[in-house]
Every structure is written in structure tokens, then in C-alpha cells.
Design an enzyme around this catalytic site. Structure first.
Site, mmCIF file in Angstrom:
data_model
loop_
_atom_site.group_PDB
_atom_site.id
_atom_site.type_symbol
_atom_site.label_atom_id
_atom_site.label_comp_id
_atom_site.label_asym_id
_atom_site.label_seq_id
_atom_site.Cartn_x
_atom_site.Cartn_y
_atom_site.Cartn_z
ATOM 1 N N GLU A 97 -50.040 53.288 -0.412
ATOM 2 C CA GLU A 97 -49.870 54.125 -1.599
ATOM 3 C C GLU A 97 -48.398 54.425 -1.859
ATOM 4 O O GLU A 97 -47.632 54.658 -0.927
ATOM 5 C CB GLU A 97 -50.587 55.456 -1.398
ATOM 6 C CG GLU A 97 -52.077 55.289 -1.336
ATOM 7 C CD GLU A 97 -52.752 56.463 -0.662
ATOM 8 O OE1 GLU A 97 -53.958 56.362 -0.391
ATOM 9 O OE2 GLU A 97 -52.073 57.467 -0.396
ATOM 10 N N CYS A 110 -42.387 58.599 -3.677
ATOM 11 C CA CYS A 110 -42.859 58.878 -2.324
ATOM 12 C C CYS A 110 -43.419 57.569 -1.768
ATOM 13 O O CYS A 110 -44.377 57.027 -2.315
ATOM 14 C CB CYS A 110 -43.939 59.961 -2.403
ATOM 15 S SG CYS A 110 -44.680 60.329 -0.818
ATOM 16 N N CYS A 117 -51.909 55.386 10.091
ATOM 17 C CA CYS A 117 -50.977 56.120 10.960
ATOM 18 C C CYS A 117 -51.656 56.376 12.299
ATOM 19 O O CYS A 117 -52.849 56.646 12.355
ATOM 20 C CB CYS A 117 -50.583 57.454 10.323
ATOM 21 S SG CYS A 117 -49.355 58.365 11.302
ATOM 22 N N CYS A 124 -54.908 65.309 7.951
ATOM 23 C CA CYS A 124 -54.272 64.285 7.114
ATOM 24 C C CYS A 124 -55.203 63.096 6.890
ATOM 25 O O CYS A 124 -55.735 62.524 7.847
ATOM 26 C CB CYS A 124 -52.985 63.830 7.785
ATOM 27 S SG CYS A 124 -52.259 62.375 7.012
ATOM 28 N N GLY A 169 -48.086 56.964 6.889
ATOM 29 C CA GLY A 169 -47.434 56.503 8.109
ATOM 30 C C GLY A 169 -46.335 57.397 8.638
ATOM 31 O O GLY A 169 -45.886 58.328 7.979
ATOM 32 N N GLU A 170 -45.936 57.111 9.873
ATOM 33 C CA GLU A 170 -44.892 57.870 10.560
ATOM 34 C C GLU A 170 -43.638 56.976 10.637
ATOM 35 O O GLU A 170 -43.589 56.029 11.420
ATOM 36 C CB GLU A 170 -45.394 58.259 11.956
ATOM 37 C CG GLU A 170 -44.344 58.800 12.895
ATOM 38 C CD GLU A 170 -43.432 59.883 12.297
ATOM 39 O OE1 GLU A 170 -43.919 60.796 11.613
ATOM 40 O OE2 GLU A 170 -42.209 59.786 12.516
ATOM 41 N N SER A 224 -42.110 67.794 10.294
ATOM 42 C CA SER A 224 -43.396 68.451 10.048
ATOM 43 C C SER A 224 -43.774 69.258 11.280
ATOM 44 O O SER A 224 -44.008 68.698 12.344
ATOM 45 C CB SER A 224 -44.475 67.394 9.768
ATOM 46 O OG SER A 224 -44.138 66.676 8.610
ATOM 47 N N LEU A 225 -43.819 70.564 11.125
ATOM 48 C CA LEU A 225 -44.013 71.435 12.292
ATOM 49 C C LEU A 225 -45.462 71.942 12.390
ATOM 50 O O LEU A 225 -46.133 71.744 13.371
ATOM 51 C CB LEU A 225 -43.033 72.611 12.169
ATOM 52 C CG LEU A 225 -42.324 73.104 13.408
ATOM 53 C CD1 LEU A 225 -41.811 71.980 14.278
ATOM 54 C CD2 LEU A 225 -41.184 74.035 13.008
ATOM 55 N N ASN A 300 -54.046 70.442 1.276
ATOM 56 C CA ASN A 300 -54.885 69.723 0.339
ATOM 57 C C ASN A 300 -56.119 69.274 1.123
ATOM 58 O O ASN A 300 -56.004 68.474 2.050
ATOM 59 C CB ASN A 300 -54.119 68.515 -0.199
ATOM 60 C CG ASN A 300 -54.883 67.811 -1.283
ATOM 61 O OD1 ASN A 300 -55.480 68.447 -2.128
ATOM 62 N ND2 ASN A 300 -54.860 66.498 -1.243
ATOM 63 N N CYS A 343 -58.802 61.802 -1.408
ATOM 64 C CA CYS A 343 -57.778 61.263 -0.530
ATOM 65 C C CYS A 343 -56.650 62.258 -0.379
ATOM 66 O O CYS A 343 -55.829 62.440 -1.266
ATOM 67 C CB CYS A 343 -57.246 59.943 -1.060
ATOM 68 S SG CYS A 343 -56.110 59.198 0.108
HETATM 69 N N1 SAH Z 1 -45.760 61.077 8.996
HETATM 70 C C1 SAH Z 1 -44.757 61.853 8.382
HETATM 71 C C2 SAH Z 1 -44.619 61.582 6.903
HETATM 72 C C3 SAH Z 1 -45.868 61.387 6.110
HETATM 73 S S1 SAH Z 1 -46.894 62.821 5.937
HETATM 74 C C4 SAH Z 1 -44.991 63.330 8.649
HETATM 75 O O1 SAH Z 1 -46.056 63.685 9.139
HETATM 76 O O2 SAH Z 1 -44.082 64.096 8.383
HETATM 77 C C5 SAH Z 1 -45.903 63.822 4.845
HETATM 78 C C6 SAH Z 1 -46.241 65.298 4.850
HETATM 79 O O3 SAH Z 1 -47.528 65.519 4.256
HETATM 80 C C7 SAH Z 1 -46.293 65.910 6.247
HETATM 81 O O4 SAH Z 1 -45.575 67.117 6.297
HETATM 82 C C8 SAH Z 1 -47.777 66.140 6.417
HETATM 83 O O5 SAH Z 1 -48.022 67.157 7.335
HETATM 84 C C9 SAH Z 1 -48.216 66.484 5.019
HETATM 85 N N2 SAH Z 1 -49.658 66.360 4.813
HETATM 86 C C10 SAH Z 1 -50.472 65.380 5.237
HETATM 87 N N3 SAH Z 1 -51.752 65.610 4.869
HETATM 88 C C11 SAH Z 1 -51.744 66.781 4.195
HETATM 89 C C12 SAH Z 1 -52.749 67.559 3.570
HETATM 90 N N4 SAH Z 1 -54.030 67.174 3.571
HETATM 91 N N5 SAH Z 1 -52.390 68.719 2.971
HETATM 92 C C13 SAH Z 1 -51.099 69.118 2.961
HETATM 93 N N6 SAH Z 1 -50.099 68.423 3.534
HETATM 94 C C14 SAH Z 1 -50.413 67.270 4.161
HETATM 95 FE FE1 SF4 Z 2 -50.466 62.007 8.498
HETATM 96 FE FE2 SF4 Z 2 -47.804 62.197 8.969
HETATM 97 FE FE3 SF4 Z 2 -49.616 63.066 10.786
HETATM 98 FE FE4 SF4 Z 2 -49.348 60.444 10.302
HETATM 99 S S1 SF4 Z 2 -47.832 61.802 11.205
HETATM 100 S S2 SF4 Z 2 -51.278 61.558 10.574
HETATM 101 S S3 SF4 Z 2 -48.947 60.437 8.110
HETATM 102 S S4 SF4 Z 2 -49.282 63.878 8.731
#
Ligand code: SAH
Ligand code: SF4
Length: 356
Positions: A97, A110, A117, A124, A169-170, A224-225, A300, A343
Site C-alpha cells: 500500500e 506514506c 511485517c 496493527c 513493514g518495519e 513507535s513507543l 484505528n 484495513c
Molecule cells: N513499522 C513502523 C512503521 C509502520 S507503522 C512502526 O511501527 O513504526 C506506522 C505507525 O502506525 C506506527 O506508529 C504504528 O504503531 C501505527 N499504527 C499501526 N496500526 C495502527 C492502528 N490500527 N491504529 C493506529 N495506529 C496504528
Molecule cells: Fe505494524 Fe509497524 Fe508493528 Fe510492523 S512494526 S506490526 S508495521 S506497527
């Protein structure tokens, strides 16, 4: 592979030094690398035969041994708020995507770095899908080219300015290819996107954050914490069992002092889970002394996770507590919600250019 069974090189996979090496091997100087990149990135010539100023012998070598790996658009959805979502098909049939979000006179793209992942964050949608494979640098770059083409064609007044590596992905799990893609995106002769307009978001692979600092990676970093105690974070982010919060924050301090840069911290707010006053205080203490900015993103909802987004009053309370620690934060508006259905990853969860 071509009809003789040879592997062809995707030109979008090659950093400038790699292209120069390939051409040197064929007996051509650096000048030709510049010429080819001008076609590939400035003019966005989509077909090798259209690079008509190239010498015929060079054109033949390129056609025999290389190709331009375009992505096929499988589906395109448009949100009422202007967010565009593309489902793109890779050469082997994998789907990724790419999302394009309008902000006044510009777009933020984005982009994805992996198909699926491996990190397994519970909320997620991509994590719930599991890992298929890493993307190549060219597959990452091709998403930006795709987005730029779309913007130029459909909204000529709105240019593509910001890139966030926050799609599927990461990125730091796919370190080499992601960094090669960043080299191509930021190279003046490549896509020439200012490093300050690019943000990489990571789930927090501590050694890779240190490596980014050592290699002087020039882009913005977002971590992402989601939890400010090990117990809370590990409940949401399984990979957090590998590195404690202390190790992660040490790596962030190392990055911050070496790069002299503010770090963005992302916090997906989940009602009754990590939106409590205790977590807010713990977060304020954890990030003490760091040049940090927190992005609060209401969850979300996704299929396989029962959590809900925090209420507005709770978000405001959380934010107010962070302010007591002089920790700036922004609540990220949710966009493209009407095309997110089913999604969780297809949504706006972006560090918008306002804070970058
Ligand atoms: N893997 C990386 C980048 C992709 S995810 C990471 O985790 O940072 C990008 C951001 O979207 C992250 O901060 C993740 O926590 C957030 N994210 C993923 N799924 C989500 C959801 N369902 N609702 C809100 N934020 C979400
Ligand atoms: Fe989703 Fe980022 Fe966690 Fe991978 S690392 S599962 S993309 S939130």
C-alpha cells in the site's frame, strides 16, 4: 529474468555509486550515469528505448541487462478528505500500500518497506498479516515515483514534498534496502527530496537506531513507543521483549546527541490500555531531557484486535500531563477514515509536515 534465464537489474534498485560501478564495468564514465539518472528521475522516462540521447550501444546494454521496475496499480480508493490510497502489485504478485495525503499546497506520501511485517504489534493490520518479504530499494523508490506521477497528473498545483516511511513493514528490519532507497530519494541527481522532508518510523530496533546515528543518516526519526513501562509496551509490541525500554531510550539518546535532532515518538492511544494517567506520567519521566515530540494517534480499530480509540477527554488529559513535563505533543487528525474500512493500516498516521 529474461528469456535466456539471466537475472536482469532493476535500474531503480541502483544507488548512484552502484550505477557508476555497473557502467564502469561496461566501459562507460560517470557522465553516463548522470545522463541515465536524468532520464530515470528528472524526466521520469518510463521506458529504456525512450532515452533517445543515449549511444545505441549503451541503450542496447541497458535493454539487455536492465529494466525499470514499475508497480501496477491494482486498486485506487479516494477518501472524502482527499486522501488517496493505492494498492500496488509487485512483480511477483505481492501487494503493498502507498497512501498520498494532501496538506494545503502539497502532498505527503506514506510508503511501505516490506510486504507484511514480522513485528506482530497486536493492534496493527499489517502485523496481524505476518511477514512475506522485504522490498528492494527499487520497489521503495518506485512507490515515490508512482505518487509523484499521480500528483503531477491529477493535482498539478499540489506537489509531492514529504515522504513518510510509515506504510507496511518495519523499515529498520530491512535496513540496507531502505537506506539505499533513502540515498536515491535524497540524491540531488535522483529524486532530490530534502532529507528534512523524509521521516522514518520504527518500532524501535535499538541497534539499528544506533547504526543510523553512526552512519549519519540525515532524515527524521520517529519511534513507535505505545507503552512507557516494559510491561505495557510488551503487551502491545511483542518485539519489545528483545530490547528493554531502557535500552531503546539509551539508543534514542545516542541518536539525539550524535545527530543533534529532535525525535518524534508515536503513541497509538487505546482506551483503558495505554491512555491512563499512570502511562502519561511514566512517559513524561521516560523522555525527560530528550529533545522529543510525541504524536498521539487515536487507535484505528482493526479486525483481529478488540481495542478502541480513546475518548477525546482522555486524550486531552493525557496531553495535559505530558505538558506538565514540558513534553510537546500533537494529536494526529485521522484522515481517509472512510477508505480505511477493514484495513487498519490504510489510514493517516503520519507526522505531518507541520512538525517536520
Ligand atoms: N513499522 C513502523 C512503521 C509502520 S507503522 C512502526 O511501527 O513504526 C506506522 C505507525 O502506525 C506506527 O506508529 C504504528 O504503531 C501505527 N499504527 C499501526 N496500526 C495502527 C492502528 N490500527 N491504529 C493506529 N495506529 C496504528
Ligand atoms: Fe505494524 Fe509497524 Fe508493528 Fe510492523 S512494526 S506490526 S508495521 S506497527
Amino acid at each position: 529474468m529474461d528469456h535466456t534465464g539471466q537475472w536482469l537489474t532493476n535500474l531503480y534498485d541502483l544507488s548512484r555509486p552502484a550505477l557508476i560501478r555497473l557502467l564502469a564495468h561496461w566501459g562507460y564514465s560517470e557522465y553516463y550515469a548522470d545522463l541515465i539518472w536524468d532520464y530515470v528521475y528528472r524526466q521520469d522516462t518510463g521506458d529504456i528505448p525512450d532515452m533517445d540521447a543515449l549511444r545505441p550501444e549503451l541503450m542496447m546494454m541497458l535493454q539487455e541487462q536492465t529494466y525499470l521496475g514499475h508497480l501496477q496499480c491494482e486498486r485506487h480508493l479516494q477518501s472524502r478528505d482527499g486522501t488517496q490510497k493505492f494498492l500496488l502489485r509487485l512483480a511477483d504478485g505481492q501487494m503493498i500500500e502507498t497512501v498520498l495525503m494532501p496538506y494545503r499546497d502539497r502532498y505527503t506520501a506514506c510508503i511501505s518497506t516490506q510486504a507484511g511485517c514480522a513485528m506482530g504489534c497486536v493492534f496493527c493490520a499489517t502485523g496481524q498479516m505476518g511477514f512475506d518479504r522485504h522490498l528492494s530499494a527499487g520497489e521503495i523508490v518506485a512507490q515515490v515515483l508512482f505518487a509523484r506521477r499521480f500528483a503531477e497528473k491529477n493535482a498539478p498545483k499540489r506537489s509531492l514534498r514529504n515522504i513518510v516511511l510509515m506504510g507496511m513493514g518495519e523499515p529498520l528490519h530491512n535496513y540496507e534496502q531502505t537506506m539505499t532507497a533513502i540515498d536515491i530519494l535524497t540524491d540531488d541527481r535522483g529524486l532530490a527530496i530534502g532529507p528534512r522532508y523524509i521521516t522514518l518510523s520504527t518500532v524501535g530496533l535499538a541497534p539499528a537506531i544506533r547504526r543510523m546515528a553512526d552512519e549519519k543518516c540525515p532524515i527524521n526519526l520517529a519511534v513507535s513507543l505505545h507503552g512507557a513501562t516494559d510491561a505495557e509496551r510488551r503487551a502491545l509490541v511483542p518485539v519489545a521483549r528483545r530490547w528493554s525500554l531502557d535500552e531503546l531510550i539509551d539508543a534514542c539518546r545516542y541518536y539525539s546527541s550524535h545527530r543533534n535532532r529532535r525525535i518524534f515518538f508515536e503513541w497509538t492511544l487505546i482506551a483503558g490500555e495505554n491512555d491512563t494517567e499512570e502511562q502519561a506520567h511514566a512517559l513524561g519521566q521516560l523522555l525527560h531531557g530528550l529533545d522529543a515530540h510525541v504524536n498521539l494517534i487515536p487507535l484505528n480499530p482493526t479486525g483481529a484486535y478488540s481495542g478502541r480509540a480513546s475518548r477525546r477527554s482522555q486524550i486531552d488529559r493525557f496531553k495535559a500531563i505530558l505538558a506538565e513535563y514540558d513534553l510537546p505533543s500533537t494529536v494526529r487528525q485521522r484522515r481517509g477514515l472512510d477508505i480505511d474500512a477493514g484495513c487498519g493500516q490504510l489510514r493517516q498516521r503520519v507526522l505531518s509536515a507541520e512538525t517536520v
